[in-house]
Design a protein around this motif. Structure first.
Motif, PDB file in Angstrom:
ATOM      1  N   GLU A   1       6.595 -15.454 -39.088  1.00  0.00           N
ATOM      2  CA  GLU A   1       7.946 -15.672 -39.713  1.00  0.00           C
ATOM      3  C   GLU A   1       7.750 -14.505 -40.685  1.00  0.00           C
ATOM      4  O   GLU A   1       7.409 -13.573 -40.767  1.00  0.00           O
ATOM      5  CB  GLU A   1       8.387 -16.965 -40.242  1.00  0.00           C
ATOM      6  CG  GLU A   1       9.000 -17.719 -38.991  1.00  0.00           C
ATOM      7  CD  GLU A   1      10.134 -17.069 -38.064  1.00  0.00           C
ATOM      8  OE1 GLU A   1      10.945 -16.681 -38.825  1.00  0.00           O
ATOM      9  OE2 GLU A   1      10.094 -17.015 -36.768  1.00  0.00           O
ATOM     10  N   ASP A   2       8.011 -15.196 -42.036  1.00  0.00           N
ATOM     11  CA  ASP A   2       8.072 -14.153 -43.326  1.00  0.00           C
ATOM     12  C   ASP A   2       7.045 -14.339 -44.124  1.00  0.00           C
ATOM     13  O   ASP A   2       6.761 -14.136 -45.090  1.00  0.00           O
ATOM     14  CB  ASP A   2       9.338 -14.744 -44.024  1.00  0.00           C
ATOM     15  CG  ASP A   2       9.256 -16.218 -44.350  1.00  0.00           C
ATOM     16  OD1 ASP A   2       8.354 -16.825 -43.952  1.00  0.00           O
ATOM     17  OD2 ASP A   2      10.232 -16.538 -45.005  1.00  0.00           O
TER      18      ASP A   2
ATOM     19  N   HIS B   1       8.587 -23.830 -37.640  1.00  0.00           N
ATOM     20  CA  HIS B   1       9.007 -24.935 -36.408  1.00  0.00           C
ATOM     21  C   HIS B   1      10.067 -24.363 -35.343  1.00  0.00           C
ATOM     22  O   HIS B   1       9.772 -24.812 -34.271  1.00  0.00           O
ATOM     23  CB  HIS B   1       9.226 -26.034 -36.928  1.00  0.00           C
ATOM     24  CG  HIS B   1       8.042 -27.059 -37.889  1.00  0.00           C
ATOM     25  ND1 HIS B   1       7.002 -27.021 -37.318  1.00  0.00           N
ATOM     26  CD2 HIS B   1       8.030 -27.079 -39.306  1.00  0.00           C
ATOM     27  CE1 HIS B   1       6.215 -27.503 -38.184  1.00  0.00           C
ATOM     28  NE2 HIS B   1       6.634 -27.625 -39.518  1.00  0.00           N
ATOM     29  N   GLU B   2      11.044 -23.815 -35.995  1.00  0.00           N
ATOM     30  CA  GLU B   2      12.173 -23.471 -35.072  1.00  0.00           C
ATOM     31  C   GLU B   2      11.385 -22.609 -34.059  1.00  0.00           C
ATOM     32  O   GLU B   2      11.880 -22.615 -32.849  1.00  0.00           O
ATOM     33  CB  GLU B   2      13.306 -22.890 -35.603  1.00  0.00           C
ATOM     34  CG  GLU B   2      14.385 -22.601 -34.981  1.00  0.00           C
ATOM     35  CD  GLU B   2      15.606 -22.018 -35.617  1.00  0.00           C
ATOM     36  OE1 GLU B   2      16.460 -21.328 -34.946  1.00  0.00           O
ATOM     37  OE2 GLU B   2      15.689 -22.262 -36.775  1.00  0.00           O
ATOM     38  N   ALA B   3      10.976 -21.454 -34.446  1.00  0.00           N
ATOM     39  CA  ALA B   3      10.009 -20.542 -33.460  1.00  0.00           C
ATOM     40  C   ALA B   3       9.081 -21.251 -32.662  1.00  0.00           C
ATOM     41  O   ALA B   3       9.294 -20.649 -31.484  1.00  0.00           O
ATOM     42  CB  ALA B   3       9.328 -19.319 -34.524  1.00  0.00           C
ATOM     43  N   HIS B   4       8.583 -22.020 -33.248  1.00  0.00           N
ATOM     44  CA  HIS B   4       7.380 -22.605 -32.346  1.00  0.00           C
ATOM     45  C   HIS B   4       7.979 -23.495 -31.113  1.00  0.00           C
ATOM     46  O   HIS B   4       7.216 -23.759 -30.374  1.00  0.00           O
ATOM     47  CB  HIS B   4       6.485 -23.464 -33.106  1.00  0.00           C
ATOM     48  CG  HIS B   4       5.442 -24.179 -32.576  1.00  0.00           C
ATOM     49  ND1 HIS B   4       4.347 -23.246 -31.824  1.00  0.00           N
ATOM     50  CD2 HIS B   4       5.027 -25.395 -32.435  1.00  0.00           C
ATOM     51  CE1 HIS B   4       3.511 -24.224 -31.311  1.00  0.00           C
ATOM     52  NE2 HIS B   4       3.681 -25.521 -31.686  1.00  0.00           N
TER      53      HIS B   4
ATOM     54  N   ALA C   1       0.647 -17.615 -32.203  1.00  0.00           N
ATOM     55  CA  ALA C   1      -0.413 -17.527 -32.677  1.00  0.00           C
ATOM     56  C   ALA C   1      -0.641 -17.195 -34.050  1.00  0.00           C
ATOM     57  O   ALA C   1      -1.780 -17.404 -34.904  1.00  0.00           O
ATOM     58  CB  ALA C   1      -1.467 -17.073 -31.852  1.00  0.00           C
ATOM     59  N   LEU C   2       0.210 -16.567 -34.569  1.00  0.00           N
ATOM     60  CA  LEU C   2       0.371 -16.016 -36.091  1.00  0.00           C
ATOM     61  C   LEU C   2       0.635 -17.160 -36.956  1.00  0.00           C
ATOM     62  O   LEU C   2       0.434 -16.980 -38.111  1.00  0.00           O
ATOM     63  CB  LEU C   2       1.234 -14.738 -36.063  1.00  0.00           C
ATOM     64  CG  LEU C   2       0.948 -13.485 -35.305  1.00  0.00           C
ATOM     65  CD1 LEU C   2       1.937 -12.621 -35.258  1.00  0.00           C
ATOM     66  CD2 LEU C   2      -0.412 -12.994 -35.765  1.00  0.00           C
ATOM     67  N   GLY C   3       0.951 -18.233 -36.498  1.00  0.00           N
ATOM     68  CA  GLY C   3       1.541 -19.574 -36.944  1.00  0.00           C
ATOM     69  C   GLY C   3       0.763 -19.877 -38.246  1.00  0.00           C
ATOM     70  O   GLY C   3       1.324 -19.909 -39.466  1.00  0.00           O
ATOM     71  N   ALA C   4      -0.546 -19.538 -38.754  1.00  0.00           N
ATOM     72  CA  ALA C   4      -1.348 -20.147 -39.717  1.00  0.00           C
ATOM     73  C   ALA C   4      -1.321 -18.988 -40.519  1.00  0.00           C
ATOM     74  O   ALA C   4      -1.446 -18.912 -42.061  1.00  0.00           O
ATOM     75  CB  ALA C   4      -2.597 -20.515 -39.249  1.00  0.00           C
TER      76      ALA C   4
END
Length: 175
Positions: A26-27, A90-93, A19-22
């Motif tokens: 990640e970094d 993308h890898e984490a998602h 959910a933190l994607g946006a």
């Protein structure tokens, strides 16, 4: 911890990270590379067609500071995703997307919307509602409006299990 509580906890943790994607996944790449915007702010509109394991267009050119309205259409026979992010994001998602398949949310060419609403605890669900991503059934269409705030290593991808690996991703080239 019994197996069902473990699964719920694992899915909740995965979703809370995704959910933190946006904003900070990640970094912190997404936060510095772009942010959601309003359609009225768009400099231009790009239509993206999702076919079974490829996109049209395959490469999208953007400018730093540009706001783009993406009209995303699923022309394939399977559920597909259009997700703007870094390769690491993308890898984490893909782990979340795998869990969505394992729990019956993604079922080939359809989504189980009831399962998407399932409460995973701590206010999290399996909803796929991040501002940098849409998940569509065949024949569906949705929009993402995104401002590219800083040059970076961005791509768009489908993270449904196996789709990215089959080549369903494209580059965001900064001009």
């Amino acid at each position: 911890m019994n197996a069902s509580k473990f699964i719920v906890a694992a899915v909740a943790m995965s979703i809370s990270v995704t959910a933190l994607g946006a904003g900070g996944h990640e970094d912190g790449q997404a936060a510095k590379n772009g942010e959601p915007a309003k359609a009225s702010e768009a400099d231009r509109t790009i239509t993206v067609e999702m076919h079974d394991n490829y996109y049209e267009p395959e490469v999208i050119d953007v400018k730093q500071g540009e706001t783009v309205r993406f009209v995303v259409e699923n022309k394939g026979s399977l559920v597909h995703e259009f997700n703007i992010g870094t390769p690491a994001m993308h890898e984490a998602h893909q782990e979340e997307m795998e869990m969505m398949v394992e729990h019956g949310v993604i079922q080939g060419g359809k989504l189980n919307h009831d399962m998407m609403e399932m409460d995973m605890g701590n206010g999290h669900s399996m909803k796929h509602d991040d501002p940098n991503s849409v998940l569509l059934e065949p024949g569906q269409s949705k929009e993402i409006v995104w401002t590219f705030s800083e040059k970076g290593n961005l791509e768009f991808a489908c993270n449904v299990p196996g789709h990215y690996q089959a080549g369903m991703y494209g580059d965001m080239n900064f001009n």
